[in-house]
Scaffold this motif. Structure first.
Motif, PDB file in Angstrom:
ATOM      1  N   PRO A  36      -2.766   4.221  -2.437  1.00  0.00           N
ATOM      2  CA  PRO A  36      -2.832   3.331  -3.075  1.00  0.00           C
ATOM      3  C   PRO A  36      -1.556   3.273  -4.039  1.00  0.00           C
ATOM      4  CG  PRO A  36      -4.875   4.416  -3.159  1.00  0.00           C
ATOM      5  CD  PRO A  36      -4.012   5.067  -2.012  1.00  0.00           C
ATOM      6  N   LEU A  37      -0.779   4.588  -4.302  1.00  0.00           N
ATOM      7  CA  LEU A  37       0.283   4.581  -5.050  1.00  0.00           C
ATOM      8  C   LEU A  37       1.398   3.906  -4.518  1.00  0.00           C
ATOM      9  CD1 LEU A  37       1.934   5.826  -7.459  1.00  0.00           C
ATOM     10  CD2 LEU A  37       2.142   7.778  -5.933  1.00  0.00           C
ATOM     11  N   LEU A  43       4.421  -3.834  -4.391  1.00  0.00           N
ATOM     12  CA  LEU A  43       4.246  -5.111  -5.075  1.00  0.00           C
ATOM     13  C   LEU A  43       5.194  -5.295  -6.356  1.00  0.00           C
ATOM     14  CD1 LEU A  43       2.843  -7.871  -4.999  1.00  0.00           C
ATOM     15  CD2 LEU A  43       1.295  -6.911  -6.493  1.00  0.00           C
ATOM     16  N   SER A  44       6.481  -5.251  -6.117  1.00  0.00           N
ATOM     17  CA  SER A  44       7.410  -5.180  -7.276  1.00  0.00           C
ATOM     18  C   SER A  44       8.302  -6.364  -7.354  1.00  0.00           C
ATOM     19  CB  SER A  44       8.057  -3.992  -7.161  1.00  0.00           C
ATOM     20  OG  SER A  44       9.222  -4.158  -6.440  1.00  0.00           O
ATOM     21  N   ASP A  45       9.138  -6.440  -8.470  1.00  0.00           N
ATOM     22  CA  ASP A  45       9.869  -7.698  -8.392  1.00  0.00           C
ATOM     23  C   ASP A  45      11.179  -7.814  -7.298  1.00  0.00           C
ATOM     24  OD1 ASP A  45      11.399  -9.520 -10.151  1.00  0.00           O
ATOM     25  OD2 ASP A  45      12.917  -8.334  -9.651  1.00  0.00           O
ATOM     26  N   HIS A 408     -13.274   6.364   3.183  1.00  0.00           N
ATOM     27  CA  HIS A 408     -12.663   4.970   2.649  1.00  0.00           C
ATOM     28  C   HIS A 408     -11.359   5.410   1.847  1.00  0.00           C
ATOM     29  CE1 HIS A 408     -16.401   2.132   2.953  1.00  0.00           C
ATOM     30  NE2 HIS A 408     -15.582   2.444   4.162  1.00  0.00           N
ATOM     31  N   GLU A 409     -11.213   6.758   1.643  1.00  0.00           N
ATOM     32  CA  GLU A 409     -10.166   7.198   0.736  1.00  0.00           C
ATOM     33  C   GLU A 409      -8.878   7.668   1.503  1.00  0.00           C
ATOM     34  OE1 GLU A 409      -9.905  10.453  -2.821  1.00  0.00           O
ATOM     35  OE2 GLU A 409     -11.703   9.225  -2.778  1.00  0.00           O
ATOM     36  N   PHE A 414      -0.600  11.822  -3.687  1.00  0.00           N
ATOM     37  CA  PHE A 414      -0.636  12.538  -4.816  1.00  0.00           C
ATOM     38  C   PHE A 414      -1.960  12.209  -5.787  1.00  0.00           C
ATOM     39  CE2 PHE A 414       3.606  11.972  -3.940  1.00  0.00           C
ATOM     40  CZ  PHE A 414       4.223  13.318  -3.877  1.00  0.00           C
ATOM     41  N   ASN A 415      -2.576  13.218  -6.427  1.00  0.00           N
ATOM     42  CA  ASN A 415      -3.881  12.822  -7.232  1.00  0.00           C
ATOM     43  C   ASN A 415      -3.571  12.146  -8.557  1.00  0.00           C
ATOM     44  OD1 ASN A 415      -6.423  12.910  -7.786  1.00  0.00           O
ATOM     45  ND2 ASN A 415      -6.583  14.919  -8.007  1.00  0.00           N
TER      46      ASN A 415
END
Ligand code: DSN
Length: 430
Positions: A36-37, A43-45, A408-409, A414-415
């Motif tokens: 997810p990180l 998704l950035s400019d 699912h994870e 990193f937490n």
């Protein structure tokens, strides 16, 4: 104005996400998922910008942060991969290969490549960029029982045909390839060893496989999204300054102009994930693959590479001819929500490309989702249920969906509380 078209498009990708991320056992050996990180960073400019050239020497203004990110990405990857020179600009493994072929060989030169059934990638063949660049494909001697290159005959053939390129690595790789053994003879005939690490990059970064740049490969090419769990992309690395200089001149402007900048920071974060979790992740992958292979073998499946212990990588290769061949089996398993791909194996002829005898499995993605050896044993049991016991498709599929609910994870990351983190660091594009 109607939003139906929009809803329809959104619905398709929503269904894809649910199916492949939540309900399937994904065993395609060339895929993985990002954390997810990494997803957030992707998704950035940067996805809207151009940065032709190399860091701090661009053909555009506005790249000061991209320059730093790209330089850092190459540096951290270099530390992980034991390489002085890394170039993250290829946008795929195929692009990385094309640039390396073009930099090191010319039209009419010979390249010694593995047969397709032994793992050569399409870009290594006359059907791909190798052929398009006018290089001829010479078959690498292969020992099917060992599932590895036949070193003595390879040495003889290199002396005899004097290839400019000796291409190792590739898409089916169960055991370490003989880089050290082929280096001297390749140099003797004025050639280069190119190692395509696409499949095993994460195992190399996690120090659980061979170390191609230091074992003698003149150049290593790769994608960044198989056992190395980054966004889709490519790279090349080497410890040879002259080769790096040649490569640098070719990747831009011949093979890429812009190099899809949003993947750079995402690849950098993946490189940090591999720096801190890569050893554990890669060793679990290898343990899982071995367990899956042994279990499948004990259920009666024909697992290749038995003589050498089936596998040293993330891959397991089966001969499924007795179940109707690779196409039929892969399609049947897909209906059961087990995603695999058909593959040529030794003994298959080129005409069998659409219906080869093999099935290639990779455990890297399911390992990333937290699976260990006990889950591999269960996956082998599901193969048994689907293919030997011939349980109804719906029954196997229900078991798969139920089983996948516990995984699912994404692990080996990193937490970080992304909600808090994103307010401060990820104001994305609004
Ligand atoms: N064709 C891919 C694979 O599955 O190995 C790599 O590009």
């Amino acid at each position: 104005m109607s939003f139906n078209e929009i809803y329809e498009a959104l619905n398709l990708i929503k269904q894809h996400n649910k199916w492949r991320r939540k309900e399937c056992i994904n065993l395609i050996a060339s895929e993985n998922v990002t954390s997810p990180l990494v997803d957030s960073v992707y998704l950035s400019d940067a996805m809207h910008r151009y940065a032709e050239g190399t860091p701090f020497k661009r053909f555009y203004q506005g790249t000061r942060y991209i320059d730093e990110i790209e330089e850092k990405t190459n540096q951290v990857l270099g530390e992980l991969l034991g390489a002085k020179y890394v170039d993250i600009r290829p946008i795929s493994g195929t692009t990385a290969n094309g640039a390396a072929f073009f930099a090191l060989a010319t039209h009419g030169d010979k390249a010694m490549v593995l047969p397709v059934f032994a793992g050569s990638h399409v870009s290594h063949t006359r059907f791909g960029i190798l052929g398009a660049l006018g290089l001829s494909e010479e078959e690498m001697p292969f020992n099917s029982e060992e599932m590895n290159i036949d070193v003595d005959n390879a040495i003889k053939k290199i002396r005899q045909i004097k290839p400019k390129l000796v291409i190792l690595g590739g898409t089916v790789i169960l055991f370490r390839h003989p880089i050290k053994e082929l280096r001297e003879v390749t140099e003797e005939v004025g050639g280069y060893i190119l190692y395509d690490a696409a499949h095993v990059l994460g195992l190399i970064a996690g120090k659980q496989f061979q170390d191609p740049a230091n074992e003698g490969a003149h150049i290593v090419t790769s994608s960044t999204h198989k056992t190395f769990p980054g966004p889709q992309g490519g790279l090349a690395f080497t410890n040879n300054e002259e080769i790096y200089k040649k490569y640098k001149k070719v990747i831009f402007p011949v093979f890429v102009s812009n190099h899809h900048l949003h993947r750079l920071a995402a690849t950098l974060i993946t490189a940090y994930e591999m720096k801190y979790f890569g050893k554990e992740y890669a060793s679990t992958i290898v343990k899982n693959a071995k367990t899956l292979a042994e279990e499948l073998h004990s259920y009666g499946f024909k697992v290749l590479g038995e003589k050498r212990g089936f596998t040293e990588t993330h891959q397991v290769v089966l001969n499924v001819r007795e179940f109707g061949g690779g196409t039929r089996v892969a399609e049947h398993l897909e209906k059961c929500n087990i995603i695999t791909n058909k593959n040529m194996i030794p003994g298959d002829t080129p005409e069998m490309v659409r219906d080869p005898s093999g099935l290639r499995l990779g455990v890297q993605e399911m390992t990333r989702m937290g699976m260990n050896t006990s889950e591999m044993k269960y996956i082998a049991e599901l193969f048994y249920s689907a293919l030997i016991k011939k349980e109804p498709i719906e029954d196997v599929r229900s078991k798969v969906v139920e089983f996948r609910k516990n995984f699912h994870e994404v692990k080996y990351t990193f937490n970080i509380d992304l909600n808090k983190f994103s307010e401060e660091y990820l104001p994305i594009i609004s």
